[in-house]
Design a protein around this motif. Structure first.
Motif, PDB file in Angstrom:
ATOM      1  N   PRO A  10       0.746   2.374  14.150  1.00 56.24           N
ATOM      2  CA  PRO A  10       1.738   1.639  13.348  1.00 56.24           C
ATOM      3  C   PRO A  10       1.092   0.648  12.390  1.00 56.24           C
ATOM      4  CG  PRO A  10       2.354   1.660  15.668  1.00 56.24           C
ATOM      5  CD  PRO A  10       0.944   2.151  15.587  1.00 56.24           C
ATOM      6  N   LEU A  11       0.026  -0.011  12.844  1.00 53.60           N
ATOM      7  CA  LEU A  11      -0.676  -0.972  11.993  1.00 53.60           C
ATOM      8  C   LEU A  11      -1.350  -0.263  10.824  1.00 53.60           C
ATOM      9  CD1 LEU A  11      -2.287  -3.020  14.901  1.00 53.60           C
ATOM     10  CD2 LEU A  11      -0.316  -3.701  13.524  1.00 53.60           C
ATOM     11  N   ALA A  12      -1.920   0.912  11.099  1.00 49.86           N
ATOM     12  CA  ALA A  12      -2.563   1.680  10.030  1.00 49.86           C
ATOM     13  C   ALA A  12      -1.546   2.134   8.989  1.00 49.86           C
ATOM     14  CB  ALA A  12      -3.291   2.886  10.624  1.00 49.86           C
ATOM     15  N   MET A  13      -0.361   2.531   9.424  1.00 51.19           N
ATOM     16  CA  MET A  13       0.687   2.935   8.481  1.00 51.19           C
ATOM     17  C   MET A  13       1.133   1.738   7.631  1.00 51.19           C
ATOM     18  SD  MET A  13       1.051   6.107   8.578  1.00 51.19           S
ATOM     19  CE  MET A  13       2.431   6.094   7.433  1.00 51.19           C
ATOM     20  N   GLY A  14       1.162   0.565   8.253  1.00 45.42           N
ATOM     21  CA  GLY A  14       1.497  -0.635   7.488  1.00 45.42           C
ATOM     22  C   GLY A  14       0.472  -0.926   6.414  1.00 45.42           C
ATOM     23  N   ILE A  15      -0.801  -0.680   6.717  1.00 46.00           N
ATOM     24  CA  ILE A  15      -1.861  -0.845   5.720  1.00 46.00           C
ATOM     25  C   ILE A  15      -1.698   0.169   4.599  1.00 46.00           C
ATOM     26  CG2 ILE A  15      -4.356  -0.642   5.321  1.00 46.00           C
ATOM     27  CD1 ILE A  15      -4.754  -1.675   8.197  1.00 46.00           C
ATOM     28  N   ALA A  16      -1.369   1.409   4.984  1.00 46.08           N
ATOM     29  CA  ALA A  16      -1.247   2.493   3.998  1.00 46.08           C
ATOM     30  C   ALA A  16      -0.191   2.199   2.943  1.00 46.08           C
ATOM     31  CB  ALA A  16      -0.939   3.808   4.704  1.00 46.08           C
ATOM     32  N   ILE A  17       0.896   1.538   3.367  1.00 48.66           N
ATOM     33  CA  ILE A  17       1.972   1.223   2.418  1.00 48.66           C
ATOM     34  C   ILE A  17       1.664  -0.128   1.785  1.00 48.66           C
ATOM     35  CG2 ILE A  17       4.460   1.006   2.101  1.00 48.66           C
ATOM     36  CD1 ILE A  17       4.798   2.492   4.770  1.00 48.66           C
ATOM     37  N   SER A  18       0.817  -0.107   0.789  1.00 46.39           N
ATOM     38  CA  SER A  18       0.393  -1.324   0.081  1.00 46.39           C
ATOM     39  C   SER A  18       0.737  -1.167  -1.401  1.00 46.39           C
ATOM     40  CB  SER A  18      -1.110  -1.562   0.264  1.00 46.39           C
ATOM     41  OG  SER A  18      -1.436  -1.740   1.625  1.00 46.39           O
ATOM     42  N   PRO A  19       1.948  -1.578  -1.805  1.00 44.32           N
ATOM     43  CA  PRO A  19       2.442  -1.287  -3.156  1.00 44.32           C
ATOM     44  C   PRO A  19       1.502  -1.680  -4.286  1.00 44.32           C
ATOM     45  CG  PRO A  19       4.215  -2.153  -1.800  1.00 44.32           C
ATOM     46  CD  PRO A  19       2.962  -2.290  -0.998  1.00 44.32           C
ATOM     47  N   LEU A  20       0.945  -2.891  -4.259  1.00 45.01           N
ATOM     48  CA  LEU A  20       0.097  -3.335  -5.362  1.00 45.01           C
ATOM     49  C   LEU A  20      -1.148  -2.461  -5.491  1.00 45.01           C
ATOM     50  CD1 LEU A  20       0.175  -7.242  -5.380  1.00 45.01           C
ATOM     51  CD2 LEU A  20       1.157  -5.654  -7.045  1.00 45.01           C
ATOM     52  N   ALA A  21      -1.756  -2.103  -4.365  1.00 47.15           N
ATOM     53  CA  ALA A  21      -2.952  -1.256  -4.412  1.00 47.15           C
ATOM     54  C   ALA A  21      -2.604   0.138  -4.924  1.00 47.15           C
ATOM     55  CB  ALA A  21      -3.572  -1.161  -3.019  1.00 47.15           C
ATOM     56  N   ILE A  22      -1.444   0.650  -4.521  1.00 45.38           N
ATOM     57  CA  ILE A  22      -1.030   1.979  -4.985  1.00 45.38           C
ATOM     58  C   ILE A  22      -0.741   1.946  -6.483  1.00 45.38           C
ATOM     59  CG2 ILE A  22       0.686   3.813  -4.731  1.00 45.38           C
ATOM     60  CD1 ILE A  22       1.034   2.910  -1.812  1.00 45.38           C
ATOM     61  N   ILE A  23      -0.096   0.883  -6.949  1.00 51.09           N
ATOM     62  CA  ILE A  23       0.144   0.732  -8.391  1.00 51.09           C
ATOM     63  C   ILE A  23      -1.191   0.694  -9.135  1.00 51.09           C
ATOM     64  CG2 ILE A  23       1.013  -0.817 -10.196  1.00 51.09           C
ATOM     65  CD1 ILE A  23       3.169  -1.708  -8.193  1.00 51.09           C
ATOM     66  N   ALA A  24      -2.160  -0.060  -8.575  1.00 47.50           N
ATOM     67  CA  ALA A  24      -3.460  -0.196  -9.234  1.00 47.50           C
ATOM     68  C   ALA A  24      -4.155   1.154  -9.374  1.00 47.50           C
ATOM     69  CB  ALA A  24      -4.343  -1.168  -8.450  1.00 47.50           C
ATOM     70  N   VAL A  25      -4.159   1.953  -8.309  1.00 54.52           N
ATOM     71  CA  VAL A  25      -4.860   3.237  -8.395  1.00 54.52           C
ATOM     72  C   VAL A  25      -4.130   4.191  -9.332  1.00 54.52           C
ATOM     73  CG1 VAL A  25      -3.764   4.422  -6.435  1.00 54.52           C
ATOM     74  CG2 VAL A  25      -6.114   4.961  -7.053  1.00 54.52           C
ATOM     75  N   ILE A  26      -2.798   4.125  -9.373  1.00 54.08           N
ATOM     76  CA  ILE A  26      -2.055   4.981 -10.305  1.00 54.08           C
ATOM     77  C   ILE A  26      -2.384   4.601 -11.743  1.00 54.08           C
ATOM     78  CG2 ILE A  26       0.249   5.544 -11.176  1.00 54.08           C
ATOM     79  CD1 ILE A  26       1.251   5.431  -8.297  1.00 54.08           C
ATOM     80  N   LEU A  27      -2.466   3.297 -12.016  1.00 51.09           N
ATOM     81  CA  LEU A  27      -2.828   2.862 -13.368  1.00 51.09           C
ATOM     82  C   LEU A  27      -4.208   3.387 -13.754  1.00 51.09           C
ATOM     83  CD1 LEU A  27      -1.521  -0.827 -13.340  1.00 51.09           C
ATOM     84  CD2 LEU A  27      -0.627   1.073 -14.687  1.00 51.09           C
ATOM     85  N   MET A  28      -5.107   3.431 -12.794  1.00 50.41           N
ATOM     86  CA  MET A  28      -6.452   3.957 -13.077  1.00 50.41           C
ATOM     87  C   MET A  28      -6.428   5.460 -13.321  1.00 50.41           C
ATOM     88  SD  MET A  28      -8.830   1.859 -10.405  1.00 50.41           S
ATOM     89  CE  MET A  28      -8.829   0.063 -10.382  1.00 50.41           C
ATOM     90  N   LEU A  29      -5.461   6.131 -12.703  1.00 51.91           N
ATOM     91  CA  LEU A  29      -5.385   7.587 -12.835  1.00 51.91           C
ATOM     92  C   LEU A  29      -4.752   8.046 -14.145  1.00 51.91           C
ATOM     93  CD1 LEU A  29      -4.387   8.496  -9.170  1.00 51.91           C
ATOM     94  CD2 LEU A  29      -6.593   8.928 -10.280  1.00 51.91           C
ATOM     95  N   ILE A  30      -4.297   7.101 -14.950  1.00 52.71           N
ATOM     96  CA  ILE A  30      -3.763   7.469 -16.264  1.00 52.71           C
ATOM     97  C   ILE A  30      -4.632   6.868 -17.365  1.00 52.71           C
ATOM     98  CG2 ILE A  30      -1.387   7.865 -15.507  1.00 52.71           C
ATOM     99  CD1 ILE A  30      -0.639   5.083 -16.285  1.00 52.71           C
ATOM    100  N   ILE A 167      -5.850   6.861   8.216  1.00 54.19           N
ATOM    101  CA  ILE A 167      -4.399   6.645   8.123  1.00 54.19           C
ATOM    102  C   ILE A 167      -4.094   5.496   7.175  1.00 54.19           C
ATOM    103  CG2 ILE A 167      -2.289   6.124   9.392  1.00 54.19           C
ATOM    104  CD1 ILE A 167      -3.458   8.852  10.016  1.00 54.19           C
ATOM    105  N   GLY A 168      -4.889   4.434   7.247  1.00 56.19           N
ATOM    106  CA  GLY A 168      -4.672   3.279   6.379  1.00 56.19           C
ATOM    107  C   GLY A 168      -4.944   3.556   4.918  1.00 56.19           C
ATOM    108  N   SER A 169      -5.584   4.688   4.616  1.00 54.93           N
ATOM    109  CA  SER A 169      -5.917   5.041   3.228  1.00 54.93           C
ATOM    110  C   SER A 169      -4.962   6.073   2.639  1.00 54.93           C
ATOM    111  CB  SER A 169      -7.356   5.583   3.152  1.00 54.93           C
ATOM    112  OG  SER A 169      -8.277   4.639   3.629  1.00 54.93           O
ATOM    113  N   LEU A 170      -3.976   6.530   3.407  1.00 51.44           N
ATOM    114  CA  LEU A 170      -3.102   7.601   2.932  1.00 51.44           C
ATOM    115  C   LEU A 170      -2.325   7.213   1.673  1.00 51.44           C
ATOM    116  CD1 LEU A 170      -1.656   9.074   6.265  1.00 51.44           C
ATOM    117  CD2 LEU A 170      -3.456  10.007   4.792  1.00 51.44           C
TER     118      LEU A 170
END
Length: 226
Positions: A10-30, A167-170
């Protein structure tokens, strides 16, 4: 092993859902360096999580937690309680940050510079976000403490840390995998994900911090009472 995994998943899933980090990597992917930056960000994220878990395990061993897991270490409960309270405070700040009705959501200023990021910069940024970010640090540290308090062998502890990191990196892996599979054709889908996260990141982050803050407080109280 099963109990340790039940504690950390459960803790790893909480790490995985990190909105700011996901936004950052998406910005890098464009950006023009999408492939290199995306992979570097993912590797940095995994390195940061692994570093937090490793440091906590080493400190726990030096304090005798791993050598006597059944012993009453009340300070572990106190640490969980403090981290839980900190997450509750952060949850309140995030929920207050939500855009008001009719207000346009905004991203942090540092994200506007990501189009000029190089692979080393992407790596460094993700290491910082995954190892120093309050939510990721707190959840990663508590997961590592759960591993330290188990009766697992050194090899099984290492395996548990690998599970935590994977899991925390998903959340980061998903957009990177979509880009690697579809290339520039993935731009529209990634843009949709980014727009949704920008609009709801404060609410999502606030809710997650609230849930895991309460969870850690509960674990802390149980640890102190036990």
């Amino acid at each position: 092993m099963a109990q340790a995994l039940g504690d950390i998943l459960p803790l790893a899933m909480g790490i995985a859902i990190s909105p700011l980090a996901i936004i950052a990597v998406i910005l890098m992917l464009i950006t023009p360096r999408a492939r290199a930056n995306g992979v570097s960000f993912l590797l940095g994220w995994m390195l940061g999580l692994a570093a937090v878990a490793t440091v906590v395990l080493v400190v726990s061993e030096s304090l005798g937690v791993t050598s006597s897991p059944s012993h009453d270490h009340s300070w572990v409960g106190a640490v969980k309680l403090v981290l839980g309270l900190a997450l509750l405070i952060l949850a309140g700040l995030e929920l207050r940050r939500r855009p008001k009705p009719g207000q346009e959501p905004s991203t942090p200023k540092w994200m506007k510079e990501l189009d000029r990021t190089t692979p080393p910069g992407a790596l460094g940024l993700s290491v910082v976000l995954s190892s120093v970010g309050p939510k990721t640090f707190a959840l990663g540290a508590v997961a590592a403490l759960a591993v330290a308090q188990s009766s697992l062998s050194g090899a099984d502890q290492a395996l548990a840390v690998v599970v935590l990191v994977v899991i925390g990196s998903l959340g980061i892996l998903a957009p990177v995998a979509v880009y690697l599979a579809r290339g520039r054709k993935a731009a529209e889908r990634l843009q949709d994900w980014k727009d949704w996260l920008v609009a709801h990141d404060a609410a999502v982050a606030g809710a997650l911090l609230l849930v895991f803050g309460v969870l850690l407080i509960g674990k802390g109280i149980i640890g102190l009472a036990g």
